[in-house]
Scaffold this active site. Structure first.
Site, PDB file in Angstrom:
ATOM      1  N   CYS A  99      43.341  -6.016  16.665  1.00 24.88           N
ATOM      2  CA  CYS A  99      43.884  -6.796  17.511  1.00 24.88           C
ATOM      3  C   CYS A  99      43.374  -8.362  17.600  1.00 24.88           C
ATOM      4  CB  CYS A  99      43.429  -6.412  18.902  1.00 24.88           C
ATOM      5  SG  CYS A  99      44.491  -4.836  19.209  1.00 24.88           S
ATOM      6  N   GLU A 123      42.966 -10.187  19.925  1.00 20.68           N
ATOM      7  CA  GLU A 123      41.748 -10.604  21.070  1.00 20.68           C
ATOM      8  C   GLU A 123      40.353 -10.200  20.085  1.00 20.68           C
ATOM      9  OE1 GLU A 123      44.312  -8.742  21.357  1.00 20.68           O
ATOM     10  OE2 GLU A 123      44.988  -8.656  23.437  1.00 20.68           O
ATOM     11  N   CYS A 162      40.518  -3.606  23.999  1.00 20.48           N
ATOM     12  CA  CYS A 162      40.226  -5.127  23.966  1.00 20.48           C
ATOM     13  C   CYS A 162      39.940  -5.266  25.427  1.00 20.48           C
ATOM     14  CB  CYS A 162      41.512  -5.920  23.676  1.00 20.48           C
ATOM     15  SG  CYS A 162      41.616  -5.744  21.718  1.00 20.48           S
TER      16      CYS A 162
HETATM   17  N1  THU Z   1      48.005  -6.148  19.174  1.00 19.23           N
HETATM   18  C1  THU Z   1      47.192  -7.055  19.484  1.00 19.23           C
HETATM   19  O1  THU Z   1      46.888  -7.775  18.799  1.00 19.23           O
HETATM   20  N2  THU Z   1      46.986  -7.387  20.761  1.00 19.23           N
HETATM   21  C2  THU Z   1      47.205  -6.720  21.897  1.00 19.23           C
HETATM   22  O2  THU Z   1      46.837  -6.940  22.850  1.00 19.23           O
HETATM   23  C3  THU Z   1      48.214  -5.610  21.795  1.00 19.23           C
HETATM   24  C4  THU Z   1      48.443  -5.022  20.213  1.00 19.23           C
HETATM   25  C5  THU Z   1      48.680  -5.766  17.879  1.00 19.23           C
HETATM   26  C6  THU Z   1      47.961  -4.314  17.379  1.00 19.23           C
HETATM   27  C7  THU Z   1      48.994  -4.320  16.098  1.00 19.23           C
HETATM   28  O3  THU Z   1      48.654  -4.982  14.905  1.00 19.23           O
HETATM   29  C8  THU Z   1      50.090  -4.545  16.840  1.00 19.23           C
HETATM   30  O4  THU Z   1      49.879  -5.532  18.009  1.00 19.23           O
HETATM   31  C9  THU Z   1      51.246  -3.533  17.235  1.00 19.23           C
HETATM   32  O5  THU Z   1      50.478  -2.590  18.174  1.00 19.23           O
END
Ligand code: THU
Length: 130
Positions: free
Chosen positions: A50, A52, A86
């Protein structure tokens, strides 16, 4: 420039060929430095990370460990909130009062504190024996 602008800029570098959902995150530390991260997906899906997590990794790699503010942006209809994992990652480095600003590309913003996003967080104090 706001922290959301930093998050929006790094979002452009997201590697999200599988979901098509690009996310950017930026953190400001107690000393005022800013670190950013984007989601980095992988063909082996669980290995993706993610936005974060990337921002936190950059912060820690630079020797900083105290969050003062967090910003997250995605191209969704409504502001997205950090996933459960996260929230726990953020709580490792920020107190319950730390603001988390969540924004859309259209400028809609919602701000919650870390404590609102993860009440009763498991933290280092819970690891004490006795
Ligand atoms: N994702 C994030 O990077 N941060 C978040 O807070 C929620 C989800 C990403 C993970 C994945 O690569 C994409 O969003 C779809 O879920």
């Amino acid at each position: 420039m706001s922290l959301i602008d930093d998050a929006a800029r790094v979002r452009e570098n997201a590697h999200a060929p599988y979901s098509g959902f690009r996310v950017g995150a930026a953190v400001r530390t107690a000393s005022g430095r800013v670190f950013a991260g984007c989601n980095v997906e992988n063909a082996a899906s669980p290995e993706g990370t993610c936005a974060e997590a990337g921002a936190i990794a950059a912060m820690v790699a630079a020797g900083e460990t105290e969050l003062a503010e967090v910003a997250i942006i995605a191209g969704a209809r409504a502001p997205i909130s950090p996933c459960g994992g996260c929230r726990q990652r953020l709580a490792e480095f920020g107190g319950a009062q730390v603001p988390v600003v969540m924004a859309t590309l259209d400028g809609v913003q919602v701000t919650k504190t870390l404590g609102e996003l993860l009440p009763m967080a498991f933290d280092a104090s819970h690891r004490a024996r006795g």
